[in-house]
Motif scaffolding. Sequence first.
Motif, PDB file in Angstrom:
ATOM      1  N   ASN A 223      41.827  40.357  49.392  1.00  0.00           N
ATOM      2  CA  ASN A 223      42.235  41.715  49.739  1.00  0.00           C
ATOM      3  C   ASN A 223      42.798  42.449  48.528  1.00  0.00           C
ATOM      4  O   ASN A 223      42.540  43.648  48.335  1.00  0.00           O
ATOM      5  N   MET A 224      43.550  41.748  47.685  1.00  0.00           N
ATOM      6  CA  MET A 224      44.111  42.385  46.496  1.00  0.00           C
ATOM      7  C   MET A 224      43.012  42.913  45.588  1.00  0.00           C
ATOM      8  O   MET A 224      43.121  43.999  45.016  1.00  0.00           O
ATOM      9  N   ARG A 225      41.937  42.138  45.441  1.00  0.00           N
ATOM     10  CA  ARG A 225      40.824  42.603  44.616  1.00  0.00           C
ATOM     11  C   ARG A 225      40.052  43.712  45.327  1.00  0.00           C
ATOM     12  O   ARG A 225      39.630  44.690  44.702  1.00  0.00           O
ATOM     13  N   ALA A 226      39.884  43.570  46.632  1.00  0.00           N
ATOM     14  CA  ALA A 226      39.080  44.547  47.383  1.00  0.00           C
ATOM     15  C   ALA A 226      39.691  45.936  47.343  1.00  0.00           C
ATOM     16  O   ALA A 226      38.974  46.938  47.275  1.00  0.00           O
ATOM     17  N   GLY A 228      41.752  46.998  44.976  1.00  0.00           N
ATOM     18  CA  GLY A 228      42.070  47.406  43.616  1.00  0.00           C
ATOM     19  C   GLY A 228      43.512  47.178  43.218  1.00  0.00           C
ATOM     20  O   GLY A 228      43.972  47.705  42.202  1.00  0.00           O
ATOM     21  N   PHE A 229      44.260  46.386  43.994  1.00  0.00           N
ATOM     22  CA  PHE A 229      45.645  46.063  43.627  1.00  0.00           C
ATOM     23  C   PHE A 229      45.671  45.258  42.338  1.00  0.00           C
ATOM     24  O   PHE A 229      46.586  45.381  41.524  1.00  0.00           O
ATOM     25  N   ARG A 269      52.207  40.891  39.679  1.00  0.00           N
ATOM     26  CA  ARG A 269      52.031  41.350  41.057  1.00  0.00           C
ATOM     27  C   ARG A 269      51.350  40.270  41.865  1.00  0.00           C
ATOM     28  O   ARG A 269      50.690  39.383  41.321  1.00  0.00           O
ATOM     29  N   GLY A 270      51.495  40.348  43.168  1.00  0.00           N
ATOM     30  CA  GLY A 270      50.863  39.334  44.011  1.00  0.00           C
ATOM     31  C   GLY A 270      51.413  39.351  45.419  1.00  0.00           C
ATOM     32  O   GLY A 270      52.010  40.334  45.871  1.00  0.00           O
ATOM     33  N   ALA A 271      51.233  38.229  46.113  1.00  0.00           N
ATOM     34  CA  ALA A 271      51.644  38.123  47.513  1.00  0.00           C
ATOM     35  C   ALA A 271      51.989  36.682  47.835  1.00  0.00           C
ATOM     36  O   ALA A 271      51.449  35.740  47.239  1.00  0.00           O
ATOM     37  N   LEU A 272      52.899  36.520  48.775  1.00  0.00           N
ATOM     38  CA  LEU A 272      53.266  35.214  49.314  1.00  0.00           C
ATOM     39  C   LEU A 272      53.026  35.222  50.811  1.00  0.00           C
ATOM     40  O   LEU A 272      53.195  36.247  51.482  1.00  0.00           O
ATOM     41  N   LEU A 305      51.898  48.083  48.661  1.00  0.00           N
ATOM     42  CA  LEU A 305      52.242  46.696  48.976  1.00  0.00           C
ATOM     43  C   LEU A 305      51.885  46.370  50.428  1.00  0.00           C
ATOM     44  O   LEU A 305      51.384  45.279  50.734  1.00  0.00           O
ATOM     45  N   PHE A 306      52.110  47.335  51.317  1.00  0.00           N
ATOM     46  CA  PHE A 306      51.745  47.105  52.712  1.00  0.00           C
ATOM     47  C   PHE A 306      50.238  46.951  52.868  1.00  0.00           C
ATOM     48  O   PHE A 306      49.760  46.151  53.672  1.00  0.00           O
ATOM     49  N   ALA A 307      49.470  47.719  52.088  1.00  0.00           N
ATOM     50  CA  ALA A 307      48.015  47.606  52.153  1.00  0.00           C
ATOM     51  C   ALA A 307      47.561  46.204  51.767  1.00  0.00           C
ATOM     52  O   ALA A 307      46.570  45.701  52.286  1.00  0.00           O
TER      53      ALA A 307
END
Length: 391
Positions: A223-226, A228-229, A269-272, A305-307
Amino acid sequence: MKVFISSVTHLLKEERKALPPFLRLFDHEPLRFEDFEAQDRSSREACLAGVEAADVYILLLGPRYGTPFPDTGLSPTAEEFRRARQRGIRILVFNKHVDEEDEPAQGDFKSEVGHYVNGRLWRSFTDPASCNQAVGEAMKALDVERGPIPRTTPQEPVRVPWLSEVELSDAIIPASGFVGGRNRTVSASVTAPVLELHVLGIGVTNAPSLRQIEEHARSLARNMRAIGFVSDDDPLVVGVADGFGWAVRPPAKSSSGSFTEQLTVEQFRGALTHPAGVCAFRSLDIDIIGALVDQKSLQTDLASLFAVVSAQLPEAESVTLAAELSRVDRVEEGDPRKVGTRNAGRLAMTGPAELRTGGDFAVPAHRLVSSFGDLGADLAHALIAQLRQRR
């Protein structure tokens, strides 16, 4: 509501013609590619501006993908879908049943879209009438959700796994500099302020397996790549340990400009993901003085970030939101666009290192996407208020 209609024209021309007057019957404002053709800018720019202005994004899918743009390799519809995901607005997907096989690129796109809406398309249709009916039912459900979102107080305190407190084992990315050992926190090697957003389920009892957590982390990475994050060329480290899964773009500091007006980008940047919820985070750009934030920039950053996490929200009836801004000894209120163009400022040198808000209210999970604009604004307002108190 402003409703952007996105699709190719192949086998969908009649639906595109019938849907706008149908939406107007219910006082919605339809937006389409055709509405922007006469404007003094490219249709590509105008359509993306239409997505930016929309409250709801409607995607009509058929067997054709469309002609990709040379610079991105994405079709106009895929670019519009990405922009809608970046904004975190409501996305309604409708698939037309036709006697024609999907193009390979369209099959891949449908898989991406289906994954985003939890593995299924929202509605199917066969002709303009059934398309209008499906869209009408979906829009009616959204209308029911409009208005102030109800908030309650959780019966028990909610524990937020702040990045500055999460400790992960040295099995995690040992060579990247992201985490160095058992007593190193996620953001230990980052020097810039970091903004983080948490979405936590209230009363979550079904703990996912490590395998499920890892799959969630891989989904976050996709999702991050999709959206553009992170770019397709950026490194992403994905893994799982100690009950956490992560997809992280490790810190990579780059600077430009003179010493007194130097812009530094850390690119962290990233996600957990974990049994109770998800978190997305990003470092702020800084200069020799530090970072600048204001209400608008914080709202925009929280929305992005929510996206990132919106496709992996916790499975719970109620959720809570929490946000933190770290290293606030290096943060000042102001326009972030001025970072790298100034050589004077005033920063607080004492007080807590982090500003935190949220985690003390619960909202219905099914209202989260449609109401995040207001919720994000409240979180941003609370962070700015705390920042002002430090001055």
